[in-house]
Design an enzyme around this catalytic site. Structure first.
Site, PDB file in Angstrom:
ATOM      1  N   THR A  28       0.848  -1.199   0.000  1.00 52.78           N
ATOM      2  CA  THR A  28       0.000   0.000   0.000  1.00 52.78           C
ATOM      3  C   THR A  28       0.880   1.245   0.000  1.00 52.78           C
ATOM      4  O   THR A  28       1.957   1.233   0.593  1.00 52.78           O
ATOM      5  CB  THR A  28      -0.893  -0.019   1.256  1.00 52.78           C
ATOM      6  OG1 THR A  28      -1.753  -1.158   1.175  1.00 52.78           O
ATOM      7  CG2 THR A  28      -1.748   1.240   1.383  1.00 52.78           C
ATOM      8  N   GLY A  29       0.391   2.297  -0.651  1.00 50.88           N
ATOM      9  CA  GLY A  29       1.125   3.563  -0.661  1.00 50.88           C
ATOM     10  C   GLY A  29       1.483   3.961  -2.079  1.00 50.88           C
ATOM     11  O   GLY A  29       1.253   3.214  -3.031  1.00 50.88           O
ATOM     12  N   THR A  31       4.375   4.331  -3.603  1.00 49.12           N
ATOM     13  CA  THR A  31       5.417   3.538  -4.278  1.00 49.12           C
ATOM     14  C   THR A  31       4.840   2.189  -4.701  1.00 49.12           C
ATOM     15  O   THR A  31       5.052   1.736  -5.835  1.00 49.12           O
ATOM     16  CB  THR A  31       6.635   3.342  -3.352  1.00 49.12           C
ATOM     17  OG1 THR A  31       6.928   4.576  -2.688  1.00 49.12           O
ATOM     18  CG2 THR A  31       7.858   2.888  -4.142  1.00 49.12           C
ATOM     19  N   ASP A  83       6.328  -4.083  -1.185  1.00 49.86           N
ATOM     20  CA  ASP A  83       5.651  -3.020  -0.446  1.00 49.86           C
ATOM     21  C   ASP A  83       6.627  -1.864  -0.212  1.00 49.86           C
ATOM     22  O   ASP A  83       7.843  -2.065  -0.226  1.00 49.86           O
ATOM     23  CB  ASP A  83       5.143  -3.578   0.896  1.00 49.86           C
ATOM     24  CG  ASP A  83       4.034  -2.739   1.511  1.00 49.86           C
ATOM     25  OD1 ASP A  83       3.771  -1.626   1.010  1.00 49.86           O
ATOM     26  OD2 ASP A  83       3.438  -3.196   2.499  1.00 49.86           O
ATOM     27  N   GLY A  84       6.093  -0.713   0.036  1.00 45.41           N
ATOM     28  CA  GLY A  84       6.900   0.458   0.354  1.00 45.41           C
ATOM     29  C   GLY A  84       7.221   0.509   1.841  1.00 45.41           C
ATOM     30  O   GLY A  84       6.915  -0.420   2.596  1.00 45.41           O
ATOM     31  N   GLU A 105      -0.515  -5.151   6.121  1.00 47.67           N
ATOM     32  CA  GLU A 105       0.811  -5.259   5.488  1.00 47.67           C
ATOM     33  C   GLU A 105       1.685  -6.261   6.230  1.00 47.67           C
ATOM     34  O   GLU A 105       2.402  -7.059   5.614  1.00 47.67           O
ATOM     35  CB  GLU A 105       1.492  -3.889   5.467  1.00 47.67           C
ATOM     36  CG  GLU A 105       0.839  -2.928   4.483  1.00 47.67           C
ATOM     37  CD  GLU A 105       1.372  -1.514   4.564  1.00 47.67           C
ATOM     38  OE1 GLU A 105       1.315  -0.812   3.555  1.00 47.67           O
ATOM     39  OE2 GLU A 105       1.835  -1.092   5.645  1.00 47.67           O
ATOM     40  N   LYS A 123      14.045   7.580   2.227  1.00 47.19           N
ATOM     41  CA  LYS A 123      13.509   6.700   3.277  1.00 47.19           C
ATOM     42  C   LYS A 123      14.615   5.997   4.080  1.00 47.19           C
ATOM     43  O   LYS A 123      14.335   5.352   5.088  1.00 47.19           O
ATOM     44  CB  LYS A 123      12.608   5.629   2.654  1.00 47.19           C
ATOM     45  CG  LYS A 123      11.488   6.159   1.758  1.00 47.19           C
ATOM     46  CD  LYS A 123      10.436   6.865   2.560  1.00 47.19           C
ATOM     47  CE  LYS A 123       9.240   7.320   1.752  1.00 47.19           C
ATOM     48  NZ  LYS A 123       8.405   6.296   1.203  1.00 47.19           N
TER      49      LYS A 123
HETATM   50  C1  5RP Z   1       1.298   2.196   4.161  1.00 43.23           C
HETATM   51  C2  5RP Z   1       2.771   2.056   4.189  1.00 43.23           C
HETATM   52  C3  5RP Z   1       3.509   2.570   3.005  1.00 43.23           C
HETATM   53  O1  5RP Z   1       4.244   1.526   2.452  1.00 43.23           O
HETATM   54  C4  5RP Z   1       4.409   3.670   3.455  1.00 43.23           C
HETATM   55  O2  5RP Z   1       3.633   4.665   4.089  1.00 43.23           O
HETATM   56  C5  5RP Z   1       5.171   4.286   2.274  1.00 43.23           C
HETATM   57  O3  5RP Z   1       4.290   4.951   1.437  1.00 43.23           O
HETATM   58  P1  5RP Z   1       4.784   5.766   0.187  1.00 43.23           P
HETATM   59  O4  5RP Z   1       5.302   4.776  -0.791  1.00 43.23           O
HETATM   60  O5  5RP Z   1       3.545   6.505  -0.288  1.00 43.23           O
HETATM   61  O6  5RP Z   1       5.847   6.723   0.660  1.00 43.23           O
HETATM   62  O7  5RP Z   1       3.370   1.543   5.091  1.00 43.23           O
HETATM   63  O8  5RP Z   1       0.720   1.767   5.368  1.00 43.23           O
END
Ligand code: 5RP
Length: 231
Positions: A28-29, A31, A83-84, A105, A123
């Protein structure tokens, strides 16, 4: 390269780890959403995968653009989750949950043989904690749980504001019907201790510290994508 292009670079590199027939956990997110868009193109070209989404938001995107989905009950063992993350350190410890999906997640990542994190260089941190740690809590006894988290933080020498996440006028509610406390500790020198002790508070459903879960991270920067493995 702008922020979106870096996310796409990381997502492209992750896509090369996806093989025909895989059962995929889908994060989710923003990325992860770049990954979903690239995955949908491959699916349109004939790649066969079955995805398990980590949020309703991701499920909607997958359904909109043609990524086939199953529930985790239908596919309880997955080959790979992509996942991001909100923060990644050199030992591949993560803070996740900025998008509020940390519980699903973590459940999906734990059901996967491997988890690949996709992120941009912003990050990567020396010590986790600049990003407020999301702590998913049951709405029942919210104040009692918050006090327990504050006392635990004090015992571990952590300080900083602990805020109930808001969405418009109301408390933010996760896909599982819980709330989120965002803990701005600044630095979390002993993430393992905090993770274990948070899990011992009954009202804490889960927290955003992902430790010993990621297999490796693909980090995109100006020079392209690099792989970050645990030291
Ligand atoms: C969602 C998450 C996302 O992976 C995290 O917030 C990174 O998001 P983004 O890719 O928009 O920076 O943990 O619950």
């Amino acid at each position: 390269m702008d922020a979106r292009q870096m996310k796409i670079k990381a997502a492209e590199a992750a896509l090369s780890h996806v093989e025909d027939g895989m059962r995929l956990g889908i994060g989710t997110g923003s990325t992860a959403e770049e990954f979903v868009r690239l995955l949908a193109e491959k699916v349109a070209d004939g790649l066969q995968v079955q995805g398990v989404p980590t949020s309703e938001r991701t499920a909607r995107l997958c359904l909109d653009i043609g990524v086939p989905l199953k529930s985790l009950d239908e596919l309880p063992e997955l080959d790979l989750t992509i996942d991001g993350a909100d923060e990644v350190d050199a030992d591949l410890r993560l803070i996740k949950g900025g998008g509020g999906a940390l519980l699903r997640e973590k459940i999906v990542a734990a059901a996967s043989s491997r988890m690949i994190v996709i992120a941009d260089e912003t990050k990567v941190v020396d010590t986790l904690g600049a990003f407020p740690l999301p702590i998913e809590v049951n709405p029942f006894g919210l104040l009692a749980t918050r006090i327990a988290v504050e006392k635990l933080a004090a015992r571990l020498g952590l300080s900083g504001e602990i805020k109930l996440r808001q969405a418009a006028e109301d408390a933010f509610t996760t896909d599982g019907g819980h709330h989120i406390l965002d803990a701005s500790f600044g630095r979390i020198p002993d993430a393992e201790a905090l993770a274990i002790q948070l899990n011992s508070i009954p009202g804490v459903v889960e927290h955003g510290l992902f430790i010993n879960i990621a297999s490796f991270a693909i980090i995109a920067g100006e020079a392209g994508a690099r792989t970050l493995k645990a030291k």
